[in-house]
Scaffold this motif. Structure first.
Motif, PDB file in Angstrom:
ATOM      1  N   ILE A  15      15.236  42.969  58.885  1.00 52.74           N
ATOM      2  CA  ILE A  15      14.083  43.258  58.480  1.00 52.74           C
ATOM      3  C   ILE A  15      14.554  44.731  58.349  1.00 52.74           C
ATOM      4  N   LYS A  16      14.427  45.902  57.093  1.00 54.55           N
ATOM      5  CA  LYS A  16      15.717  46.380  57.106  1.00 54.55           C
ATOM      6  C   LYS A  16      14.428  47.382  56.855  1.00 54.55           C
ATOM      7  N   GLY A  39      10.179  34.023  62.648  1.00 51.10           N
ATOM      8  CA  GLY A  39       8.680  33.927  62.209  1.00 51.10           C
ATOM      9  C   GLY A  39       8.757  34.731  60.572  1.00 51.10           C
ATOM     10  N   ILE A  40       9.585  34.244  59.647  1.00 47.52           N
ATOM     11  CA  ILE A  40       8.828  34.591  58.172  1.00 47.52           C
ATOM     12  C   ILE A  40      10.098  33.690  57.292  1.00 47.52           C
ATOM     13  N   ASP A  47       5.509  32.854  61.648  1.00 51.93           N
ATOM     14  CA  ASP A  47       4.553  33.042  63.269  1.00 51.93           C
ATOM     15  C   ASP A  47       4.005  35.101  63.031  1.00 51.93           C
ATOM     16  N   VAL A  48       3.395  35.089  63.418  1.00 50.58           N
ATOM     17  CA  VAL A  48       3.171  36.849  63.863  1.00 50.58           C
ATOM     18  C   VAL A  48       3.256  37.377  64.785  1.00 50.58           C
ATOM     19  N   GLU A  49       3.149  36.467  66.104  1.00 52.68           N
ATOM     20  CA  GLU A  49       4.165  37.948  67.940  1.00 52.68           C
ATOM     21  C   GLU A  49       5.536  37.649  66.954  1.00 52.68           C
ATOM     22  N   GLU A  50       6.485  36.593  66.038  1.00 56.35           N
ATOM     23  CA  GLU A  50       7.912  36.607  66.470  1.00 56.35           C
ATOM     24  C   GLU A  50       8.294  37.557  65.574  1.00 56.35           C
ATOM     25  N   SER A  54      10.380  41.181  66.277  1.00 59.36           N
ATOM     26  CA  SER A  54      11.554  41.580  65.190  1.00 59.36           C
ATOM     27  C   SER A  54      11.632  42.903  64.379  1.00 59.36           C
ATOM     28  N   ILE A  55      10.210  42.631  64.206  1.00 63.15           N
ATOM     29  CA  ILE A  55      10.173  44.285  63.104  1.00 63.15           C
ATOM     30  C   ILE A  55      10.197  45.551  64.422  1.00 63.15           C
TER      31      ILE A  55
END
Length: 415
Positions: A15-16, A39-40, A47-50, A54-55
């Protein structure tokens, strides 16, 4: 007035997230974060939760650096099945004394997209090619000119609705408003835009973690895009398989030891690592570089074939970007596979001189141009938070009003 912009690129590997300030026509880096994504897969949220965790980590790092909460962001969305449609529109000039205003520009672009959108698609942006006033000569910037009828030619960019909604809902779910959306390939174009390539037909290859994006541009405006199902993780998997080592060790070896081209790799220099059987082994730099080079050759060769399929005119430049392109000796293999017109991109943002940030940086530049074309001011930080930001020790990106900011235009229709 200071203007603060935040941009996020949600990739399969990282994630940048970056925050920049535009002040006196200089774009300054305030903070940057790159965290491992979960989750991407292939740019899509699985996976929305994971993915949310991360975000959140990326936002927490930025907020700790700046001491303020990030409330708005420009989001890069997946470009799968993106469409690029030529549209035309016209409107009566409504300004006082028949002078074209930002409102007229908005109106003519809105007229261009009316009834043009596929019901299964959502518009990402519409990028003006040029404007004419009363059928006179074409101009890039019509504001301030006089006449009765304003016309435009533009490229409308659209994607499947799920590409947009999945990213927007994810960010809104953690309390961040999406102020604008864009494609990574649009950001790449603005990150590397120059006076020279703004008049040419060219391509940008962005080698991501799991996919490689190949985009075609005519005079700086994206017209076609395709996706190849290979990326940097393919290299990691090759090394891990060949030497029976953990993927994390393979990544470290790729980034810290091996070269992208075997030309200057040492046959004697070794990298010691423990394999999955618990044995200590020494891997020669030349051997590892040959493995990496083989996979990069495959990716670039496939990208070259995609360009030949997409292009209807001779390609005058190729720019290669993405995290892998920052590897040592990468320029040699680019030249060999893609020819003398191909170069490795160079993100000129001091503090994050890594091409994995090209989409995030470029989409801030793109957003600034859209605001300029509309004649509007916009900042993503409120006044109280603005006062908390220090004005010292800022890094500077080399973009001035005389170069990029004054020559590129775009527009996004939000709610």
């Amino acid at each position: 007035m200071k203007h603060i912009y935040t941009s996020i690129d949600i990739g399969s590997d990282t994630i940048k997230l970056i925050v920049c300030e535009l002040y006196k026509n200089k774009l300054n880096l305030l903070a940057a974060s790159s965290v491992k994504s979960k989750g991407i897969k292939k740019g899509l949220i699985t996976d929305v939760e994971e993915a949310s965790m991360s975000i959140k980590q990326a936002f927490n790092e930025i907020e700790d650096m700046l001491g303020i909460r990030i409330r708005q962001v420009i989001a890069t969305i997946p470009s799968y099945f993106a469409e690029f449609t030529m549209v035309k529109g016209e409107t009566r000039i409504s300004g006082e004394n028949s002078v074209v205003t930002g409102e007229d520009v908005i109106n003519v672009l809105e007229s261009a997209i009316q009834s043009k959108l596929n019901p299964n698609k959502e518009m990402v942006t519409v990028i003006p090619i040029d404007f004419t006033i009363d059928n006179s000569n074409c101009v890039k910037e019509p504001k301030g000119l006089t006449g009765t009828l304003l016309s435009t030619r533009a490229i409308m960019v659209s994607t499947p609705k799920k590409n947009i909604y999945s990213v927007v809902s994810l960010l809104e779910g953690i309390g961040v408003e999406v102020a604008d959306i864009s494609l990574g390939s649009i950001g790449d174009a603005y990150a590397f835009k120059s006076k020279e390539n703004s008049e040419l037909v060219g391509a940008i290859i962005n080698i991501g973690a799991e996919t490689t994006s190949v985009s075609l541009y005519n005079k700086g405006i994206i017209v076609k895009n395709s996706i190849i199902g290979l990326g940097g993780k393919s290299i990691d998997n090759d090394l891990a398989y060949m030497y029976k080592i953990d993927t994390k060790d393979a990544i470290r070896m790729k980034e810290k030891f091996a070269l992208a081209h075997k030309k200057y790799a040492s046959p004697n220099e070794g990298y010691e690592v423990t394999n999955t059987s618990g044995e200590k082994i020494t891997i020669k730099q030349l051997e590892a570089s040959e493995i990496i080079m083989s996979r990069i050759e495959e990716i670039l060769t496939l990208a070259r074939k995609e360009i030949s399929i997409l292009a209807e005119k001779p390609i005058e430049y190729i720019i290669v970007t993405g995290g892998v392109s920052s590897s040592s000796s990468f320029d040699y293999i680019v030249s060999e596979i893609l020819g003398k017109n191909a170069i490795v991109g160079n993100v000129k943002l001091v503090g994050i001189r890594n091409n994995k940030y090209s989409s995030a940086v470029g989409n801030i530049v793109y957003f600034i141009h859209k605001q300029k074309l509309k004649g509007q001011d916009y900042t993503m930080v409120n006044n109280s938070d603005m006062e908390m930001l220090s004005s010292t020790k800022r890094n500077v990106i080399n973009i001035s009003n005389d170069t990029m900011l004054g020559k590129v235009f775009g527009y996004f229709f939000g709610e």
